[in-house]
Design an enzyme around this catalytic site. Sequence first.
Site, PDB file in Angstrom:
ATOM      1  N   ALA A  35       4.457   3.484  -3.502  1.00  0.00           N
ATOM      2  CA  ALA A  35       3.928   2.126  -3.646  1.00  0.00           C
ATOM      3  C   ALA A  35       4.999   1.188  -4.199  1.00  0.00           C
ATOM      4  CB  ALA A  35       2.695   2.128  -4.539  1.00  0.00           C
ATOM      5  N   ALA A  38       7.437   0.431  -1.408  1.00  0.00           N
ATOM      6  CA  ALA A  38       6.815  -0.463  -0.436  1.00  0.00           C
ATOM      7  C   ALA A  38       6.738  -1.888  -0.979  1.00  0.00           C
ATOM      8  CB  ALA A  38       5.414   0.045  -0.079  1.00  0.00           C
ATOM      9  N   GLU A  39       6.299  -2.040  -2.226  1.00  0.00           N
ATOM     10  CA  GLU A  39       6.177  -3.388  -2.785  1.00  0.00           C
ATOM     11  C   GLU A  39       7.549  -4.029  -2.975  1.00  0.00           C
ATOM     12  OE1 GLU A  39       3.607  -6.176  -5.651  1.00  0.00           O
ATOM     13  OE2 GLU A  39       2.996  -4.113  -5.277  1.00  0.00           O
ATOM     14  N   THR A  40       8.549  -3.238  -3.285  1.00  0.00           N
ATOM     15  CA  THR A  40       9.896  -3.789  -3.456  1.00  0.00           C
ATOM     16  C   THR A  40      10.432  -4.357  -2.149  1.00  0.00           C
ATOM     17  OG1 THR A  40      10.383  -2.308  -5.310  1.00  0.00           O
ATOM     18  CG2 THR A  40      12.268  -3.248  -4.139  1.00  0.00           C
ATOM     19  N   SER A  43       8.182  -7.326  -0.914  1.00  0.00           N
ATOM     20  CA  SER A  43       8.319  -8.532  -1.730  1.00  0.00           C
ATOM     21  C   SER A  43       9.647  -9.234  -1.477  1.00  0.00           C
ATOM     22  CB  SER A  43       8.185  -8.189  -3.216  1.00  0.00           C
ATOM     23  OG  SER A  43       6.874  -7.789  -3.515  1.00  0.00           O
TER      24      SER A  43
END
Length: 118
Positions: A35, A38-40, A43
């Site tokens: 997660a 993925a968020e890095t 974003s």
Amino acid sequence: MGIEIVEWGPDRVIGTMPVAGNRQPYGLLHGGANAALAETVGSIAAALHAGANRVAVGLELSCTHHRAATEGVVTGVATPLHQGRTTATYDIAITDEQGRRTCSARLTCALRDQPPGQ
């Protein structure tokens, strides 16, 4: 976490992360590490789309873990599904060193004007 961004552009952001140091107690890559990767990458892609004097903040992250990774490096590739003025959504495919998908994620970010003084 050892995340490294290896490619970035308006239509794709790629990052890598080692499994070592990011395992859960059973020796598998932690779902939260997936997660975070993925968020890095998602974003960063949203921030590139937002442009100067704007910020991207996460609204929703969804991850489906398909197979375990126990060693090596995983790679996350974020590609746009929607790039609007106020939101951006990205598909993030995370694969192991053999190219097998280990996780599918989707991130939606809100795009806002940067607060004054920052």
